[in-house]
Design a protein around this motif. Sequence first.
Motif, PDB file in Angstrom:
ATOM      1  N   SER A 197       0.702  -1.491   0.225  1.00 34.37           N
ATOM      2  CA  SER A 197      -0.095   0.037  -0.180  1.00 34.37           C
ATOM      3  C   SER A 197       0.539   1.677   0.209  1.00 34.37           C
ATOM      4  O   SER A 197       0.262   2.395   0.304  1.00 34.37           O
ATOM      5  N   VAL A 198       1.793   1.146   0.039  1.00 33.26           N
ATOM      6  CA  VAL A 198       3.232   2.566   0.302  1.00 33.26           C
ATOM      7  C   VAL A 198       4.014   2.328  -1.208  1.00 33.26           C
ATOM      8  O   VAL A 198       4.300   1.147  -1.829  1.00 33.26           O
ATOM      9  N   ARG A 199       3.647   3.882  -2.525  1.00 35.59           N
ATOM     10  CA  ARG A 199       4.160   4.045  -2.884  1.00 35.59           C
ATOM     11  C   ARG A 199       5.803   3.913  -2.935  1.00 35.59           C
ATOM     12  O   ARG A 199       5.829   5.661  -2.218  1.00 35.59           O
ATOM     13  N   THR A 200       7.304   3.466  -3.185  1.00 30.90           N
ATOM     14  CA  THR A 200       8.167   4.218  -2.941  1.00 30.90           C
ATOM     15  C   THR A 200       9.159   5.032  -3.766  1.00 30.90           C
ATOM     16  O   THR A 200       8.399   4.080  -4.788  1.00 30.90           O
ATOM     17  N   ILE A 201       9.960   6.198  -4.028  1.00 29.34           N
ATOM     18  CA  ILE A 201      10.272   6.791  -4.313  1.00 29.34           C
ATOM     19  C   ILE A 201      11.423   7.274  -4.203  1.00 29.34           C
ATOM     20  O   ILE A 201      12.240   7.630  -2.855  1.00 29.34           O
ATOM     21  N   ASP A 202      12.341   6.394  -4.455  1.00 29.90           N
ATOM     22  CA  ASP A 202      14.405   7.377  -4.294  1.00 29.90           C
ATOM     23  C   ASP A 202      14.461   8.365  -5.260  1.00 29.90           C
ATOM     24  O   ASP A 202      14.029   8.432  -6.313  1.00 29.90           O
ATOM     25  N   LEU A 203      15.279   9.436  -4.300  1.00 32.93           N
ATOM     26  CA  LEU A 203      15.297  10.286  -4.782  1.00 32.93           C
ATOM     27  C   LEU A 203      17.025  10.819  -5.095  1.00 32.93           C
ATOM     28  O   LEU A 203      18.091   9.855  -4.271  1.00 32.93           O
ATOM     29  N   PRO A 204      17.418  11.181  -5.868  1.00 32.74           N
ATOM     30  CA  PRO A 204      19.102  11.948  -5.424  1.00 32.74           C
ATOM     31  C   PRO A 204      19.521  12.541  -4.450  1.00 32.74           C
ATOM     32  O   PRO A 204      18.641  13.193  -3.130  1.00 32.74           O
ATOM     33  N   VAL A 205      21.006  12.371  -3.641  1.00 32.72           N
ATOM     34  CA  VAL A 205      21.242  12.750  -2.406  1.00 32.72           C
ATOM     35  C   VAL A 205      20.892  14.567  -2.005  1.00 32.72           C
ATOM     36  O   VAL A 205      20.980  14.891  -1.158  1.00 32.72           O
ATOM     37  N   ALA A 206      21.150  15.202  -3.176  1.00 31.12           N
ATOM     38  CA  ALA A 206      21.067  16.903  -3.119  1.00 31.12           C
ATOM     39  C   ALA A 206      19.897  17.386  -2.417  1.00 31.12           C
ATOM     40  O   ALA A 206      19.418  18.283  -2.392  1.00 31.12           O
ATOM     41  N   ALA A 207      18.323  15.904  -2.916  1.00 33.39           N
ATOM     42  CA  ALA A 207      17.244  16.604  -2.524  1.00 33.39           C
ATOM     43  C   ALA A 207      17.492  16.272  -1.279  1.00 33.39           C
ATOM     44  O   ALA A 207      15.714  17.747  -0.534  1.00 33.39           O
ATOM     45  N   ILE A 208      18.008  15.708  -0.512  1.00 30.71           N
ATOM     46  CA  ILE A 208      17.603  16.045   1.009  1.00 30.71           C
ATOM     47  C   ILE A 208      18.113  17.913   1.786  1.00 30.71           C
ATOM     48  O   ILE A 208      18.653  18.355   1.053  1.00 30.71           O
ATOM     49  N   GLY A 209      17.011  17.868   2.741  1.00 26.16           N
ATOM     50  CA  GLY A 209      16.782  19.478   3.377  1.00 26.16           C
ATOM     51  C   GLY A 209      15.783  19.814   2.191  1.00 26.16           C
ATOM     52  O   GLY A 209      15.909  21.473   2.581  1.00 26.16           O
ATOM     53  N   GLY A 210      15.797  20.082   1.124  1.00 30.55           N
ATOM     54  CA  GLY A 210      14.512  20.592   0.188  1.00 30.55           C
ATOM     55  C   GLY A 210      13.320  20.045   0.328  1.00 30.55           C
ATOM     56  O   GLY A 210      13.453  19.298   1.072  1.00 30.55           O
ATOM     57  N   THR A 211      12.509  20.678  -0.297  1.00 28.06           N
ATOM     58  CA  THR A 211      10.670  20.484  -0.237  1.00 28.06           C
ATOM     59  C   THR A 211      11.176  19.490  -1.545  1.00 28.06           C
ATOM     60  O   THR A 211      10.902  20.360  -2.689  1.00 28.06           O
ATOM     61  N   VAL A 212       9.826  18.723  -1.654  1.00 27.68           N
ATOM     62  CA  VAL A 212       9.581  17.610  -2.267  1.00 27.68           C
ATOM     63  C   VAL A 212       7.624  18.071  -2.031  1.00 27.68           C
ATOM     64  O   VAL A 212       7.171  18.009  -1.448  1.00 27.68           O
ATOM     65  N   ARG A 213       7.083  18.869  -3.159  1.00 31.85           N
ATOM     66  CA  ARG A 213       6.077  18.618  -3.871  1.00 31.85           C
ATOM     67  C   ARG A 213       5.174  17.383  -4.145  1.00 31.85           C
ATOM     68  O   ARG A 213       6.229  17.162  -5.075  1.00 31.85           O
ATOM     69  N   VAL A 214       4.328  17.146  -3.875  1.00 39.79           N
ATOM     70  CA  VAL A 214       4.440  15.294  -4.605  1.00 39.79           C
ATOM     71  C   VAL A 214       2.207  15.334  -4.939  1.00 39.79           C
ATOM     72  O   VAL A 214       1.663  16.389  -3.980  1.00 39.79           O
ATOM     73  N   MET A 215       1.671  15.021  -6.612  1.00 35.63           N
ATOM     74  CA  MET A 215       1.085  15.743  -6.558  1.00 35.63           C
ATOM     75  C   MET A 215       0.095  13.804  -6.957  1.00 35.63           C
ATOM     76  O   MET A 215       0.336  13.024  -8.135  1.00 35.63           O
ATOM     77  N   ALA A 216      -1.397  13.725  -6.879  1.00 36.11           N
ATOM     78  CA  ALA A 216      -1.421  12.914  -7.123  1.00 36.11           C
ATOM     79  C   ALA A 216      -3.376  13.200  -7.835  1.00 36.11           C
ATOM     80  O   ALA A 216      -4.221  13.619  -7.493  1.00 36.11           O
ATOM     81  N   SER A 217      -3.304  12.655  -9.137  1.00 40.70           N
ATOM     82  CA  SER A 217      -4.775  12.424  -9.444  1.00 40.70           C
ATOM     83  C   SER A 217      -4.874  10.854  -9.726  1.00 40.70           C
ATOM     84  O   SER A 217      -4.589  10.324 -10.722  1.00 40.70           O
TER      85      SER A 217
END
Length: 726
Positions: free
Chosen positions: A587-607
Motif C-alpha cells: 500500500s506504499v509507493r516508494t520513490i528514491d530521490l537524489p542525495v541533493a534533495a535532502i534538506g529541500g521541499t518535495v511536492r507530490v501531486m496525485a490525480s
Amino acid sequence: MATLILNAVGRVIGRPLGGSTLGGTIGALVGRTIDGTLLRPARREGPRLTELAVQTSSYGSQVPKLFGTMRVAGTVIWATDLIESRATSGGGKGQPSVSTYSYAASFAVLLSARPVLGIGRIWAEGKLLRGAGGDFKTATGFRLHTGGEDQAVDPLIAAAEGGGMTPAHRGCAYAVFEGMALADYGNRIPSLTFEVIADPGPVPVAAIAQDVSDGGVSGAVALALDGFAAAGGSVGAVLAALAEASGAWFVSAGDGDALVMRDAAGPVASVADAGVVEGQGEAGSRRVRTVAAIETVPRTMTLGYYDAARDYQAGLQRVARPGAGVRDARIDVAAVIDAGAAKTIATGLLARAETARVRRTVRLGLSGLALLPGGCVEIAGEAGVWRIVETRVEAMVTSLVLTPLTPAPLPVRGSSGRIVGAADALIGTTRIAAFETPGLEDAPLAAPRLSVAATGTGAGWRHAALLYSLDDGASWIAAGASAAPATIGTIAVVAEAAPATLSDRAGAFEVVLVRGDLALADADAAALDAGANLAMAGGELIQFGRAVPLGGGRWRLTQLLRGRRGTEAAIGTQAPGDGFVLISADSVRTIDLPVAAIGGTVRVMASGVGDAVPVETRLVLAGASVLPPSPVGLRATIAADGGATLGWTRRSRAGWRWIDGGDVPLGEGGKAYAVRIVTGAGVTRLVETATPVVMLSAAERAAGAVRVEVRQRGDFGVSLPAVLMV
C-alpha cells in the motif's frame, strides 16, 4: 372465389428495417388472409438476446433503434492507435532506473439509429466503467452525441480525420471516449455495453410499431415495454415480435396504405350465423367448428427477455399447462421487461396457443364484406368474442373463419432469481500522504526514499497517477501509479509519551479513518515481531496490538510499541489532526530521490479518476530514510577528580530486528561520532571521534551540569542527537 388484394401489408413489412421506402410485394400475394404467419417469417430474422451484448466493429453492422431504456453494446465506428506513455522512476545511488509504460486509446461507439436522451451506466468487460452516479471508474474523457438533426461533428474525430472527412451521424446516437486508460483491460479497448435512455418511462408497443414502420402502422395496444431494440432483417420481423409479445395483430386501416395494430380491447361487431347447424349428422349439413388435438399446443412456454433487475442480463420465465403433450416452445423478445410482466406475457402466449386450436366458420350475406380479417365479432346466441382469421366470398355468400379471442391474462408474479449486479462503489476524491521512514528492510537504503500512500473517499477508489517536483513545481516528474489503496486517517487523541524501550500498555491513540468501511485489526506478539500493524503517526512509527472500533470510522489503538526504527524523538510531539497511515508493503509507493534533495521541499501531486483537480501535498525531505539513528545507552562514569568518562552504544540502519542478538551491522562507510559539549557556563566544545568514548574534565563540570549531545555520522549526514546531562 374472389381474392382481394391488400397492398399496404407488403408496403409496411416487406422492406428492410431502417429502409427509406415502403415498397414491397408481399402484400400483393397474401389476399385477405391475415394471421400470425403473415408477420412471422419462416426463418427468424429478429435479433437474438445475445446479439445486443456483443460489441462489433464490422462494416455494415446493423445498429438498432432503441426505445425506452436498453443495455446495448453498439458498434465501434472510429478508433485511434494505442497511445503510449512512459514514466521513469528510481535511478538513485546504486539503483537502476525503472521505466513503466501505460496505454490509452480514443474511440467512438455507435449506439442507436434514432435519437436518445442520455447514457446511464456503462460496463467494461462486465464490470462497471461508469456508475449510476455518472462517475467513471477508469480515467477517460467522454462525450455523448444524442443524435439530433442539428448534431455537429465530434471535435476529436474531426481533428484526427479532417473536418471534411468526418460525418456528424445526424439522427444516430454515439459515444466518444477520449484518452481512455487501458491498464485495467489488458491494454486493449474493452468490450463495452451501455445503459441507453432513449425515451422517458415505458414505451407503448404501438408507438414502437409506428416509429419502426415510419408511420405505416398505427393503433393502441395495452402493453408497454421498459425498453426495446428494433433490429433484425426486416420491419416485419420486428412487428411480429411486438405483436407476439403483446397478443396484438394487424388489420387494414381501410385506406389501402396503412395497418392498424390492435388487441383484445378493440371494437367488436355483432353477427348472426346464417349457416347450417353444426355437425355432420344430417344430410346437407356442414361442419363449422374444428378443434385441433391438444398435442399440437406446447406443453410449456418459455419467454426470453432482458431483466433490468439483473443489470439487463437475459432472463427466462417459463409457464406450463396441464394435460397431454410434450412439446416445449420458446420465444425471445429483445425487450426490457420485469419478471412479473414477463411471466404474464408467457402465460398469455400459452393461452393463445391453446385457444388457437379452435376454428369456427360463420356464413353471412354480402354484408359480411365490410368485415375485414383481424376484426373481432360476437355471434348472436353464443358466448365469447371471436377474431376473424380469413374472409371468403363465394356465390354471394361471405364466410368468416374465426378463432376465439383470448382475454388478456391476469397479472402474475415472477422472480428474477438471485440478483448479483456489478459493484457500483463510488470512487470519491483522492487522499494522499507523503512521508519519510527509515528503511523498512534490514539492509540500509542507498538513496533517500520518499514514501507515498493514497486512498479515496469512496470505496471504489483504486489508484491515482503520481507526480513529484523537487524545484517547487517548476518541473514535475512522473512516478507512475500509486500502490494499493492505503488505510489513511488523522489522529483524534494523542497517546501520552512513553519509553520506546518498553511495551506501552497504558497509552492509547484514537484515529479517524478516511472512510467508515476501512478497518484495522489486532496483532499478537508474534505478528508484531514480524512487523505487523506498523503505522506512521505524526512522525512517529508505532505498532499496535489492539484495535477497537468506536464507530464512524474511529478506532482506539492500544498495546503500543513506540518510536520504532529510531523515531523515538517524535514520541509525544503529535497533535490532534496529524496524519495516520498504516504501512504495508503493497500500500506504499516508494520513490528514491537524489542525495541533493535532502534538506529541500518535495511536492507530490496525485490525480485519480474522481478528482476534478489534482490533490497535492508537500514535505521537507529531512533525510530520515538514510540518516543513521541516534546512539543509545548514554552513560557517564565520574572520576575522583570530578571529571567524567562518557560512553554510548552505536545503532545501525541495518539489522533492525537484531535477529542474532550480537553486534549490529555497521551500515555506514565507517564509525564516526560528532559530540557537542555545552558547559554550565555556556562554553561549547565539539569533538569528532571514531570510538564511542568522550572525556569531560573537572573544570568543565565545575560550573554546573554539562549538556552532552552525541550524533552518529553516516554516509548521508548525522543522526538526531542523544542527550545526557552530566
